[in-house]
Design a protein around this motif. Sequence first.
Motif, PDB file in Angstrom:
ATOM      1  N   GLU A 524       0.909  -0.782  -0.360  1.00  0.00           N
ATOM      2  CA  GLU A 524       0.027   0.319   0.073  1.00  0.00           C
ATOM      3  C   GLU A 524       1.046   0.975   0.176  1.00  0.00           C
ATOM      4  OE1 GLU A 524      -2.532  -0.655  -1.104  1.00  0.00           O
ATOM      5  OE2 GLU A 524      -3.412  -1.926   0.317  1.00  0.00           O
ATOM      6  N   SER A 525       1.960   1.413  -1.084  1.00  0.00           N
ATOM      7  CA  SER A 525       2.040   2.708  -0.929  1.00  0.00           C
ATOM      8  C   SER A 525       2.405   3.415  -1.651  1.00  0.00           C
ATOM      9  CB  SER A 525       4.358   1.893  -1.608  1.00  0.00           C
ATOM     10  OG  SER A 525       3.372   1.729  -3.722  1.00  0.00           O
ATOM     11  N   ILE A 526       2.494   4.592  -1.441  1.00  0.00           N
ATOM     12  CA  ILE A 526       1.597   5.501  -1.454  1.00  0.00           C
ATOM     13  C   ILE A 526       2.358   6.691  -1.870  1.00  0.00           C
ATOM     14  CG2 ILE A 526      -0.450   6.514  -0.222  1.00  0.00           C
ATOM     15  CD1 ILE A 526       0.664   7.205   2.018  1.00  0.00           C
ATOM     16  N   THR A 527       2.109   8.063  -3.116  1.00  0.00           N
ATOM     17  CA  THR A 527       2.668   9.137  -3.716  1.00  0.00           C
ATOM     18  C   THR A 527       2.421   9.751  -3.388  1.00  0.00           C
ATOM     19  OG1 THR A 527       3.363   7.152  -5.605  1.00  0.00           O
ATOM     20  CG2 THR A 527       3.924   9.722  -6.572  1.00  0.00           C
ATOM     21  N   ARG A 528       3.213  11.727  -3.249  1.00  0.00           N
ATOM     22  CA  ARG A 528       2.589  12.365  -3.236  1.00  0.00           C
ATOM     23  C   ARG A 528       1.639  12.819  -4.483  1.00  0.00           C
ATOM     24  NH1 ARG A 528       5.828  17.997  -2.567  1.00  0.00           N
ATOM     25  NH2 ARG A 528       3.741  19.544  -2.325  1.00  0.00           N
ATOM     26  N   GLN A 529       0.618  13.682  -3.675  1.00  0.00           N
ATOM     27  CA  GLN A 529      -0.110  13.747  -5.061  1.00  0.00           C
ATOM     28  C   GLN A 529      -0.121  15.123  -5.012  1.00  0.00           C
ATOM     29  OE1 GLN A 529      -2.156  11.537  -6.374  1.00  0.00           O
ATOM     30  NE2 GLN A 529      -3.989  12.974  -6.888  1.00  0.00           N
ATOM     31  N   THR A 530      -0.004  15.736  -6.441  1.00  0.00           N
ATOM     32  CA  THR A 530       0.437  17.110  -6.846  1.00  0.00           C
ATOM     33  C   THR A 530      -0.534  18.177  -7.637  1.00  0.00           C
ATOM     34  OG1 THR A 530       2.029  16.759  -8.235  1.00  0.00           O
ATOM     35  CG2 THR A 530       3.107  17.059  -5.769  1.00  0.00           C
TER      36      THR A 530
END
Length: 1830
Positions: A524-530
């Motif tokens: 469940e890795s997450i990437t920063r939303q921009t």
Amino acid sequence: MDLFDMDDVVVGPPDECSTPLKEWRLKLQAGTLKRNDFIEFFKKESPKYFDYQNELDTVKCMFKESMAKEEIIDVLVEFMLGDNPKSALEKLLLEGNTATVCGKVFKNGEPTYSCRECGMDPTCVLCVNCFKQSAHRFHKYKMSTSGGGGCCDCGDNEAWKKDHYCHLHLDNRKNPLESKIITGAVLERSEICFSAILAFCVNYLEIEPNASLQCLDGEGLGLDGANFCTVLYNDESHTFDQVIQTLTKIAKCRKKEAMEIVAAIDREGRAVVKCDTFKECNDLKTDIENQMIPPSGLLANPRNNQSLRTTVLHINSVACQQFALQLLSWFQEFLVRHYLFRKTFSELVQRKQESFCIRHILEYDVKLWKTARTCWHRLLISGMLMEYENKMVLAQEFSRRYATIVEDFINDDHDHAFSIVSLSVQLFTVPSIAHRLIAKEGIFDKLLHTFYYVAIEKFILNRTLHFSKNIASLSFFKRANYILYDLRYLLSLKPDVLSNELRTGFLEGCKALMRVLNVMQGMESITRQTGQHMDYEPEWECAFNLHIKLATTISQVIEWASTDKTLLHKLYKMTVRSLVSNNFIVGGAGSEEAEARSVAGHVASCLVYDVSVRPVSIHLPLTRFYAGIYLHLGAHDLSYDCLVAETEALNIKLTPREIIEPVLCTHAMIAQVAAGMWRRNGYSLLHQLYFYRNVRCRVEMLDRDIVCLQIGASLMESNEFLIHALNKFNLIGWAQPNYETLLAESPVDEEFMRQLSMIDEFLELLIVIIGERWMPGVSLVTEEDRLRKEIIQLLCIKSYSHSELSRALPDTTGGNSDSVFEDVINTVATFKKPVGADRKGVYVLKESLYEEFNVYFYHYTKEDKSKAEELQRERRKAKKELVCCPPPMLPQLTPAFTSMANILQCNVFLSICTLTMDRALDIRSRSFSESHVQKILHLLGFAIQEELSEHYPFLSFYERAQQYGILDKLDELARCPRLEAHRDFVLWTIKRFKDMQAKQAPAAAAGPSGSQKKSAEELPLTSEEQARKEKETRAKLAAERRAKIMAQMQSAQNTFMKSNAEMFANSDLEQDTAGSGASGSRAAASMGGSAMDWEDIPGESLEEQGAAALLIKQNPACLGPNRAHYQAQENSFKCILCFENCSINPDGPPLVSSAFVQTSRVILTTPGHYKGKSGMHVSCCGHVMHYKCWQEYYSNEESKEQRRLHRNRLALSQGHNVEFHCPYCRALSNTVLPVSEPLAGLIPDQSGVPPAVCGSENYLPLDCFVEIMRTLGGELAAPAADNTMWQYSSVLRKSNVIGDLAQFERTVQLIEKPQLHTTCMEVMTSFNKALQNAMISQQPNAAAEGGVGGESESESPYLVFDTCSYTLESLEIYMFTMRKPLKVEMPMRHQTCTTNLVRACALYSSWAPHRPELASKLLDTIFNQKGTSVLEWDCFRMLVQLNFGVLNLMVKENDYAVLPSGSMFDFYMLQTMFLANVTKAVICFDVEKELASRRAKEEAGEGTELAQLAYVEQLPSKIQENMVAFYRRYNVPARVRQLVLQKEAESEEKQNQSQSQNQEQTVVIPCELQHLALMLEHVQYQMGSFLRCACLFYRCLTDVEFPDTFPTEQPDRFDLMCQYLGLDADMGVYFDMETVYATMMHNFASHPHILRQAEQCSSRYGEPVEVLPCLRPLPELKPLFEDYSDLINSVSDIFCPNNEREEMKTPTMCLICGEVLCGQSYCCQPELGKMSVGACTHHAHSCGAEVGIFLRIRDCQVVYLGRGKGCYVQPPYLDEYGETDQGLRRGNPLRLSQYAYRRIFMQWLGHKLHEEIARLNDNANVAVTQWHHM
């Protein structure tokens, strides 16, 4: 064949040749007996006992178990045990070898007990019987209720540390294993029977039995004929309502029958819904299966779209199945009887080729329904778990089949408790079995392997887990999690020594674990939303659930490894290999790039991984597992370096930089979230971070991450470590000296603010890495020290209760931490006992331990931190210490981590410190923040403390600090105005620095160097001193100003006095004459006189008027000839709705007050009296409003009520009163009471002369009154042509009363009919209607006669009058119970309620429709000896009816009225009822009882003088004789005794026939003066309640206040109350034959019922009358057990009234009458009106008149039930910490708190339950509950 057996076979009557028993014995002799003979017998016999009836549209099926037992099972037993099976079984019982293990199987909801001191783990439990007989009941035990399916562990050596056996099972150990009864032959026969039973049951008990048509063999039954059944099965995916709907719609059942069927399906797992031909049954089956039940939105479950499971079976097949169930239950009980039976059973089920071998039983469990499963489970527990060898066999088979069983369980939908999988808790928790299974069967590996394939394999993407958004998969995932529970059981006890086999098996399991952790690393890795916000919240719960379930296992594996060096070594290598092969963050494509970064002249090569652009994850279990393993290396003399050499030889390289990289990335992400950079990622990320720190997850998350960073800090060069961390946080630029100049060029934007926040986060992380070392392996501390630190930090926030504290601590020992926790908590805190009922006891930290507080504790949330900091600062301020939160002393690091301390003196650290301090001192600096400085000071504090501790020889912080000039900078900071808030902290740091200086360089510290001295002298003031100085200055200025103003005032005063000199001269004289008497002047002036008139009435005039007048003046009476005046009072109010001032006057708009009407049985609950009666009770808050205003408010409320969703209550029926709240105080109301003026004010001539002065001849006397009433009673009874016959003129004529009409009118106070406002009538009518509605609502099933009589009466004004008397009686009892005498200030709600109610009744009586027949009945009863006798009267109720219901019949309706307000007739009525009550008391007085109770008191030392003895002695002899005569003639106990003695005398006479015949003699009952004195005392005591009620009533009626002589502390006195009511307190008067009184008493006492009473009591002939006592027995709630476990055990064997086989699921006790009901269950739903309601609702209706108090025994909850509403309140059982435990979540022993129970009692007694329910339901977040199903 031995002799014993020969006898068996030979005996037997010869004529019964054809009996099966005979056949079997013959075949056995011939050697041809096969198990099929038995099976055929079962098949043939069982259908005979199956019965069904088709009634209307439903089918009722019955299996006659008792007959089947006699005809089939008993025959079988006789065959096995010989001809006298009963005696054989009894002998077996005497031999006593049942078992040393208890093995009792728990049913759902049964109480279980575990011992916190001796249990190996929390799953070791005892049943009630074993617990009562064991030593554990004196230990710290824990109570809970079983979910069903487990069994008692008493006698299992591996379950307990000590006290393994209870007394019952201890004796069984001595018994031999062999038996005299069970011989070889018996065993041989048993074996055949057992195998037949097992084969029969296995064959028949499947849902789709292959045997269904075998039943038809040879019976010639085709597919026609009504021989088939449609059977419906239970599943966990359809709700009750859905199935009921299907049955009513498709099977055409009635709703009630459908509910019964559904309850049976839920209970047993299946039910027959139709018996008919094959075609009919099959059609029904298809219809049910085809009906798609619309999925309810709540359950997104794949099974939801499935149809209900049904089959069509032949009737015989169903019969065989029912019998098979009975057979299994019996078999299970039979096996418990002896070890040899169990041995035979276990040998049978171990035969691999049989259809009933263990393997088959385990695998075919899933094909069965609920009851069948339970029967098999119980059989296995009784047959296989009692002996260790059998248990091992079962465990091995279970392990081998584990994967298959679990897969079946996951695809099935029954609850875990009903699956064979639930046996794992019995097998895997036995340490020796668990270890053997790991070693021999590889069960550790098998469990994880199964879990991997079943639960997570399908979610793996790119070698990591990603759970899909669709929650439908959740149910199967939840079921798969049971594997992890099993794993937890398996590893719960680590062995002391590991064998090679066990080690190998364990490592195999660890490999499987690595495989699972490998795919979890980075899940469940997450990437920063921009740019834009996230479209939908990603699934995150699954991953956390998986972690929570696995965390315990991970901790257990690490713990196992920590004890064995070889194991640890291998596991370490395995972990390193997994870490290297995993490519999340480290080792992935492109992650090998590195770039050099430099700070303070140090360069480090950092990995490039930008957290704000690339994926990061909270889940790093592999890295954390590594950290956990690493901590234990030191204990076995292993170190990173020696292990690195080994792993490098295998080409596996893991550098410290790579170890910490994933954790640093996660922490950088957390810091960025705090800085607001991840806002577009939505809530799911915030939830994950919450759980990351939460107590349930942090042990294997946050705590391990910090250890991981500490490992990095100890393995890397300190400067390099800090550069890595700064780089991850993007702070390399900030750490450069030219940062400020670069900043000056760029604008202050959001980016800059984030940067400041990141600095904060970085410094805090650094504090945590250095300071949070209370971890075994990092520092020289133990687990207890770690727990101690945790508790200290928690108690620095606030004082915690025991339960809050245990919830706030992680459970690191798998549920066994209680004892450790208790020991630690007692060393650090003191327990403060609870005060009051609502309080809990709390732990308070010991004063000395506040020194250990660390404000940056890593488990604090932001909120905790600020609370703790504030508390600490306040504490230090109060103690006059420096107001700051300095860092605590740190424990010493272990050798492996020692190098971590070097961070505190490395160049990068010191340069960061000095830069921050410089920027703080530079006014122009933009990157300054107070919190940065505070954190730097904290770090410096750590450094100083570490240096002072002298643990680390290499630490030379002092020298390094001198090079960087830290002390000088601190001095400057102390003077810096920007740092006002932290000045004390700076001063503390300087002080500690000086201490270090004194230690390190004593010469420098003591030397006379100028700079040193200067700095010492000029040290700035601490904030405390500063504040004190400012305060002093302010005080000084204020004092000067005050003095100046006073001087000005004084001079002004003097000038004024000079100018008005004459005035002041006069005033002095007056002052002397007035003296102190002026105190009363204000009161007097308001009453119309001046102070002088009021105070100084000359003394003589009083004496002349005589003592009598004085007495009246002192003690006014409210009735009778000496009646006091009514004094008009002010009666103005403010309407609470329109806020206008308003007063009561007949012409003005009517005023009302909101009131609540309820049916009540509170004071009628005493058993024996008042069968089924109920009364009406009114309560009122007393806030006044205009009727018009109220109507407007009410219509708004009503429409709101109609619009509101009918949440958790029934729709109101027509009869109900709409409830609303008083607009002012929110008191619950459902009607209004009129507010009227005092009644005496309505009577015109009251203001004239007092009655005493007029002389008694102006009034008719008492005997005339009695005559008039007698006549009136007779007249009313006669059928009247017109009502003129009743008018007083004609009644007076007929009664021969001498006296003129004016005299009569004066006596009754006849007045012109008061002109009431029209709406006044309306209010009263609506009030009456409300009473009727309440009456009707209580009537559907309850006895309709209520406390009011019959239907006719409920519409009459009498309903209002009875409500008035009931309310007053309730209030009197409430005040008596509260020990409040009448004179005590009553609460406003009671005062206004009684006043308004009584006044309303009086006015209502003057214009209400007359009911002559009721009045006639009343008068006849009282005056004409028709109807009941005085023994059955409720005298006060009759008094109120007399007062209001009679006199107005005698006047013309339209012109005149009699307003009851204290006239002489009112007084005569009181006298009449008083005499009636005295008569009753005398009749019922039992001298023996009284003497006995006096003797008992004297023995107890509480003896008192007979107060009345002296009084009786001075009475004239005539009166004494009258008393004795009255007593002998009418007293029932005396006459009963007389009759008994007479009979004895007669029988003696018959024997002594020789005496002459005519000497008949009557026995005389002795009656001495002492007896008379006792009697008078008894009468006075018995009159208490009546007199108190009368006082309350007449106070409201006449508005004459209680005199000041009334006591306010002691109980009310008889004489004073009599005086107030105008009665004669002198009891002798009533026995004087000259007076009317004695005549009236004789009249009451000579009622035929009373004369008969003695005969009936003595001869038992005929029913004696039920006596209603003068003094109402006080209502009470049922007494409860002191110990809660006694209460829960008392209901453990109570069966559901509608189903003998099932225990009650939720036994619920009515606290009013003590009955135990089957609460909230579909099986017990009686009908109330036309509705099915729960048993409690139904019971409350009759027992408490719509309101009930119930204790749900197994949940330890108290429920208040009202009309279709309810609420939960705190139970009266508390643990030793003063806390309740609803639902037994904590399980501490509970004791009854009398204080809490009394609170419930007082709420009930005060009629406040409806209000409490409404109050608790107003809360918006109350869970929706269908209360009427309760």
